[in-house]
Design a protein around this motif. Sequence first.
Motif, PDB file in Angstrom:
ATOM      1  N   ASP A 351       0.818  -1.213   0.000  1.00 25.42           N
ATOM      2  CA  ASP A 351       0.000   0.000   0.000  1.00 25.42           C
ATOM      3  C   ASP A 351       0.858   1.271   0.000  1.00 25.42           C
ATOM      4  O   ASP A 351       0.587   2.231   0.716  1.00 25.42           O
ATOM      5  CB  ASP A 351      -0.936   0.006   1.217  1.00 25.42           C
ATOM      6  CG  ASP A 351      -2.116   0.935   1.022  1.00 25.42           C
ATOM      7  OD1 ASP A 351      -2.451   1.227  -0.142  1.00 25.42           O
ATOM      8  OD2 ASP A 351      -2.693   1.398   2.034  1.00 25.42           O
ATOM      9  N   VAL A 352       1.905   1.259  -0.810  1.00 25.55           N
ATOM     10  CA  VAL A 352       2.772   2.432  -0.956  1.00 25.55           C
ATOM     11  C   VAL A 352       2.188   3.350  -2.027  1.00 25.55           C
ATOM     12  O   VAL A 352       1.851   2.913  -3.123  1.00 25.55           O
ATOM     13  CB  VAL A 352       4.205   2.015  -1.354  1.00 25.55           C
ATOM     14  CG1 VAL A 352       5.065   3.238  -1.650  1.00 25.55           C
ATOM     15  CG2 VAL A 352       4.830   1.176  -0.232  1.00 25.55           C
ATOM     16  N   THR A 353       2.049   4.626  -1.704  1.00 26.78           N
ATOM     17  CA  THR A 353       1.520   5.606  -2.652  1.00 26.78           C
ATOM     18  C   THR A 353       2.643   6.516  -3.124  1.00 26.78           C
ATOM     19  O   THR A 353       3.400   7.061  -2.311  1.00 26.78           O
ATOM     20  CB  THR A 353       0.420   6.459  -1.997  1.00 26.78           C
ATOM     21  OG1 THR A 353      -0.643   5.606  -1.564  1.00 26.78           O
ATOM     22  CG2 THR A 353      -0.141   7.483  -2.986  1.00 26.78           C
ATOM     23  N   LEU A 354       2.766   6.671  -4.436  1.00 30.26           N
ATOM     24  CA  LEU A 354       3.775   7.546  -5.015  1.00 30.26           C
ATOM     25  C   LEU A 354       3.084   8.672  -5.784  1.00 30.26           C
ATOM     26  O   LEU A 354       2.017   8.475  -6.360  1.00 30.26           O
ATOM     27  CB  LEU A 354       4.679   6.764  -5.979  1.00 30.26           C
ATOM     28  CG  LEU A 354       5.506   5.622  -5.398  1.00 30.26           C
ATOM     29  CD1 LEU A 354       6.280   4.928  -6.519  1.00 30.26           C
ATOM     30  CD2 LEU A 354       6.463   6.131  -4.329  1.00 30.26           C
ATOM     31  N   PRO A 355       3.690   9.860  -5.806  1.00 28.43           N
ATOM     32  CA  PRO A 355       3.137  10.953  -6.610  1.00 28.43           C
ATOM     33  C   PRO A 355       3.122  10.559  -8.086  1.00 28.43           C
ATOM     34  O   PRO A 355       3.989   9.809  -8.543  1.00 28.43           O
ATOM     35  CB  PRO A 355       4.113  12.116  -6.359  1.00 28.43           C
ATOM     36  CG  PRO A 355       4.870  11.745  -5.138  1.00 28.43           C
ATOM     37  CD  PRO A 355       4.914  10.249  -5.098  1.00 28.43           C
ATOM     38  N   LEU A 383       8.414  -2.007  -9.203  1.00 26.74           N
ATOM     39  CA  LEU A 383       7.733  -2.713  -8.125  1.00 26.74           C
ATOM     40  C   LEU A 383       8.469  -2.540  -6.802  1.00 26.74           C
ATOM     41  O   LEU A 383       7.851  -2.441  -5.741  1.00 26.74           O
ATOM     42  CB  LEU A 383       7.607  -4.194  -8.479  1.00 26.74           C
ATOM     43  CG  LEU A 383       6.679  -4.477  -9.672  1.00 26.74           C
ATOM     44  CD1 LEU A 383       6.696  -5.957 -10.022  1.00 26.74           C
ATOM     45  CD2 LEU A 383       5.265  -4.016  -9.376  1.00 26.74           C
ATOM     46  N   ASN A 384       9.782  -2.476  -6.869  1.00 26.34           N
ATOM     47  CA  ASN A 384      10.568  -2.222  -5.667  1.00 26.34           C
ATOM     48  C   ASN A 384      10.237  -0.852  -5.075  1.00 26.34           C
ATOM     49  O   ASN A 384      10.129  -0.682  -3.858  1.00 26.34           O
ATOM     50  CB  ASN A 384      12.062  -2.327  -5.984  1.00 26.34           C
ATOM     51  CG  ASN A 384      12.935  -2.139  -4.750  1.00 26.34           C
ATOM     52  OD1 ASN A 384      13.585  -1.119  -4.596  1.00 26.34           O
ATOM     53  ND2 ASN A 384      12.947  -3.134  -3.862  1.00 26.34           N
ATOM     54  N   ALA A 385      10.035   0.129  -5.958  1.00 28.10           N
ATOM     55  CA  ALA A 385       9.683   1.475  -5.503  1.00 28.10           C
ATOM     56  C   ALA A 385       8.322   1.485  -4.816  1.00 28.10           C
ATOM     57  O   ALA A 385       8.051   2.317  -3.945  1.00 28.10           O
ATOM     58  CB  ALA A 385       9.681   2.447  -6.679  1.00 28.10           C
ATOM     59  N   PHE A 386       7.460   0.531  -5.178  1.00 26.89           N
ATOM     60  CA  PHE A 386       6.144   0.434  -4.557  1.00 26.89           C
ATOM     61  C   PHE A 386       6.136  -0.478  -3.335  1.00 26.89           C
ATOM     62  O   PHE A 386       5.074  -0.783  -2.795  1.00 26.89           O
ATOM     63  CB  PHE A 386       5.121  -0.071  -5.574  1.00 26.89           C
ATOM     64  CG  PHE A 386       4.541   0.999  -6.446  1.00 26.89           C
ATOM     65  CD1 PHE A 386       3.573   1.868  -5.952  1.00 26.89           C
ATOM     66  CD2 PHE A 386       4.965   1.154  -7.749  1.00 26.89           C
ATOM     67  CE1 PHE A 386       3.021   2.861  -6.750  1.00 26.89           C
ATOM     68  CE2 PHE A 386       4.428   2.139  -8.557  1.00 26.89           C
ATOM     69  CZ  PHE A 386       3.453   3.001  -8.063  1.00 26.89           C
ATOM     70  N   GLY A 387       7.303  -0.938  -2.911  1.00 31.43           N
ATOM     71  CA  GLY A 387       7.364  -1.680  -1.656  1.00 31.43           C
ATOM     72  C   GLY A 387       7.643  -3.156  -1.769  1.00 31.43           C
ATOM     73  O   GLY A 387       7.658  -3.861  -0.758  1.00 31.43           O
TER      74      GLY A 387
END
Length: 427
Positions: A351-355, A383-387
């Motif tokens: 549940d990672v939110t990115l701009p 996908l790594n950036a999203f957790g």
Amino acid sequence: MVWHMRSLPWRRHARNTAPARLTATVLFGSAATVAALVATDVLPVPSWALDGIDIASHQHPSGSAIDWQSVADSGQSFAFIKATEGTGYTNPYFSSDSAKAAAAGITPGSYHYAKPALDARAQARFYAATLATGVSPSLPPTLDLEETGGLSTTQLQDWVRDWIDEIKTLTGRDPIIYTYYAFWIGSMGNTTEFSEYPLWLAYYNSSLPDEIPGGWDEPTFWQYTGTGSVDGIITDVDLNTYYGSDAELQALAGSAGSGTAVGNAADALEPIRDAAVAEAGVTNTVEHGASTLGLSVIDIPLTTDLLVNLLGLVAGEVGPEVVLGSAYSAGFDTQTSEAITSAGTEARDADVTLPQSEINDLVSSVLGNGDGTVTLQGVLQILNAFGAQDYLTQLITTGAKWAPTGEVATLPSEDAATTTSEVVPAQ
């Protein structure tokens, strides 16, 4: 086999893609159905009406390709492509066919085959999830209504009302209603409640009836045969007419509303959609060239499909099985496909939110030169950036393989989810 029909004076384009011979036996199957569908008087079709098709996975027998350039050259202006059915089936060719149609200059549309025995709002949400990853602009979302699911007339009317309400909430767009003449009169009680929405009427005759059901003055689209022949498609195909000009068709096409669930997801995926259409243009050239030489062509999947579906999984819009299928289609081996799907599921649950600006930057870096090529490393970095954990190192260690030019895995069958009636005039 190429079928021929007598020349119809109202057809806009002279073409060699004539519908099958319209006989009661072929089209309707029984005298009772003929009596229900055929009226004695007919309405003329305007000379400026446009030609178009609608397709599903059936038009890809054994994984064969559609030559979209030939389809466009035959005079087809639009193509409705089956997206979903019920709450468990997604057409594996929907995304790539939509992009390839758009790249060929054909206005794409979509439709959801309704299963009224299942919850209406759940089906609208399932369909909307696929629309969020589709080509934009496109024709409005479409409800394909041709079975009752055992519901009474009143229950079926309630079901349609719920589906429309949910899809409008999710997309901000008024949907098109597809149905056939006898069904609306019999199973829907010929209600006029939904006449504010565009009608796509299936009526298999050389002309329309003098009285359109449901309170509509005229259909927006008319499907007049299910056994037509069009250059570039090796199977029979449904043929349609649009009651409008080119400019009106483009005005009807649009995007999901800003601030809606589908609109927000579509905005975030815009760079990928642009790359998908660019890649589709290249793929169309390859498939058309092979078809021109008389070669049998297997449908070439778009590598961008994987990226679109992955971000859809991260956003909770599509299921893991869709990502797994697109990874296979992109040429990844089983181990790598499963790892990509696991990473996407983990990113969704994190549940990672990115701009949006950061998402756009990540996507741009993965797409590189913009030709639609997607790398495994780039996918896993997103996908790594999203957790998700670092699957890239794990895959390199275990010797994962990617063979984009190898055999494409068997795609899920439409019939595996549900089967549709053979006696109704559309898929």
